[in-house]
Design a protein around this motif. Structure first.
Motif, PDB file in Angstrom:
ATOM      1  N   HIS A 102      -0.616   6.492   8.020  1.00 32.19           N
ATOM      2  CA  HIS A 102      -1.101   6.257   6.770  1.00 32.19           C
ATOM      3  C   HIS A 102      -0.688   5.873   5.791  1.00 32.19           C
ATOM      4  N   SER A 103      -1.393   5.145   4.829  1.00 35.31           N
ATOM      5  CA  SER A 103      -1.175   4.679   3.600  1.00 35.31           C
ATOM      6  C   SER A 103      -1.903   5.047   2.996  1.00 35.31           C
ATOM      7  N   ARG A 104      -1.939   4.347   1.571  1.00 36.32           N
ATOM      8  CA  ARG A 104      -3.126   5.052  -0.009  1.00 36.32           C
ATOM      9  C   ARG A 104      -3.995   4.686   1.444  1.00 36.32           C
TER      10      ARG A 104
ATOM     11  N   ASP B 156       0.621  -1.053   0.233  1.00 34.51           N
ATOM     12  CA  ASP B 156       0.288  -0.191  -0.003  1.00 34.51           C
ATOM     13  C   ASP B 156       0.885   1.247  -0.175  1.00 34.51           C
ATOM     14  N   GLY B 157       1.423   1.449  -0.706  1.00 28.91           N
ATOM     15  CA  GLY B 157       2.604   2.400  -0.855  1.00 28.91           C
ATOM     16  C   GLY B 157       3.563   2.464   0.065  1.00 28.91           C
ATOM     17  N   VAL B 158       4.000   1.720   1.485  1.00 32.79           N
ATOM     18  CA  VAL B 158       4.454   1.931   2.067  1.00 32.79           C
ATOM     19  C   VAL B 158       5.986   0.562   1.449  1.00 32.79           C
TER      20      VAL B 158
ATOM     21  N   PHE C 153       6.360   3.339  -4.031  1.00 29.39           N
ATOM     22  CA  PHE C 153       6.184   3.580  -2.399  1.00 29.39           C
ATOM     23  C   PHE C 153       6.509   5.027  -2.640  1.00 29.39           C
ATOM     24  N   ASP C 154       6.045   5.653  -1.898  1.00 24.83           N
ATOM     25  CA  ASP C 154       5.192   6.708  -1.032  1.00 24.83           C
ATOM     26  C   ASP C 154       6.426   7.173   0.317  1.00 24.83           C
ATOM     27  N   GLN C 155       6.657   6.245   1.445  1.00 24.90           N
ATOM     28  CA  GLN C 155       7.048   6.268   2.784  1.00 24.90           C
ATOM     29  C   GLN C 155       8.050   5.716   2.978  1.00 24.90           C
TER      30      GLN C 155
ATOM     31  N   ASN D 179      -1.067  -2.869  10.399  1.00 32.64           N
ATOM     32  CA  ASN D 179      -2.294  -1.651   9.796  1.00 32.64           C
ATOM     33  C   ASN D 179      -3.364  -2.308  10.023  1.00 32.64           C
TER      34      ASN D 179
ATOM     35  N   THR E 119      -5.109   2.477   7.568  1.00 35.12           N
ATOM     36  CA  THR E 119      -4.250   2.877   9.451  1.00 35.12           C
ATOM     37  C   THR E 119      -3.484   1.928   9.634  1.00 35.12           C
ATOM     38  N   TRP E 120      -2.373   3.337  10.002  1.00 31.69           N
ATOM     39  CA  TRP E 120      -0.963   1.751  11.233  1.00 31.69           C
ATOM     40  C   TRP E 120      -0.915   2.241  12.340  1.00 31.69           C
TER      41      TRP E 120
END
Length: 258
Positions: A111-113, A20-22, A44-46, A134, A116-117
């Motif tokens: 938060h991912s795409r 999920d982008g992580v 990925f975003d982060q 997650n 919530t984590w």
């Protein structure tokens, strides 16, 4: 991503996960040539890192250079990661030399795409160790908290009491799946963590009981952990079963009595 490092009869797999982008953990620098193509192509975003050990942070500097995405780690180890890694030679043979990298402090919730984590402090293996849950999928990424049920060796600076506390803590959260950075997907993960907790509690009680009977640390170690694993000699004692015994005795204010 998955790679394996092997040397003189000892081997270990290293996993990193993209969800999920992580990207969770970055692998060892010694595995960079195997991971580079994946990192280059991945979207990925982060980056979230479970702890500062070099097999989890080895490719972080490369990611920071080519991806320009934020990298998060426990604020306790930001300064450690910003400097050249300082760890024993045998670990550099295994994992390579981790380059300095910039990181931001991991928030307690992120938060991912699509999810919530929760970030759960789970020290014991390392002072800065964290696990990531997650909430939407019920997946718990445990870094090095699990690895295996029956722990036979630990590093000299690990704490059995603290690991027990961390296991108790994560088990208060709602999750189904456990995903480990060395064991991969853990079948029946929640139960596996419970089994590890029960095992360590049992070992702690055995160590305390034997100590009260008059046995010293080395004698207790020989009784409970008679096997001599290759990594003990290879690491010069940095990894050893004796550290389990010493940790329990010292943290319960009992005499070591070598």
């Amino acid at each position: 991503m998955n790679g394996e490092v092997a040397f003189q009869g000892f081997s270990m797999s290293v996993y990193c996960y993209l969800i999920d982008g992580v990207l969770i953990d970055t692998g060892a620098q010694s595995l960079h040539k195997y991971f580079e193509a994946f990192i280059n192509a991945a979207n990925f975003d982060q980056v979230l890192i479970t702890h500062h050990h070099e097999d989890h942070t080895g490719c972080a500097a490369y990611i920071g250079k080519i991806k320009k995405v934020p990298i998060y780690i426990n604020e306790k180890s930001i300064d450690v990661c910003a400097n050249k890694a300082n760890y024993p030679f045998y670990r550099k043979v295994f994992w390579g030399s981790r380059k300095p990298f910039e990181a931001k402090p991991t928030p307690t919730i992120f938060h991912s795409r699509n999810a919530t984590w929760d970030v759960i402090d789970t020290p014991g293996h390392a002072f800065d160790h964290q696990s990531f849950l997650n909430r939407n999928t019920g997946q718990l990424f445990t870094g090095d908290l699990f690895v295996q049920v029956h722990t036979k060796l630990i590093l000299a600076d690990e704490s059995i009491n603290t690991i027990i506390n961390s296991l108790e803590k994560v088990l208060t959260f709602d999750f189904d799946e456990v995903i480990c950075q060395h064991a991969g997907f853990v079948k029946d993960g929640r139960n596996a963590l419970k089994q590890k907790l029960d095992y360590l509690n049992s070992v702690r009680q055995e160590v305390i009981s034997l100590n009260q009977e008059g046995f010293g640390a080395k004698e207790i170690c020989q009784k409970l952990f008679p096997k001599q694993y290759p990594i003990i000699k290879l690491s010069g004692g940095d990894w050893d079963s004796l550290h389990i015994v010493n940790s329990i005795l010292k943290e319960n204010n009992l005499p070591v009595n070598y």
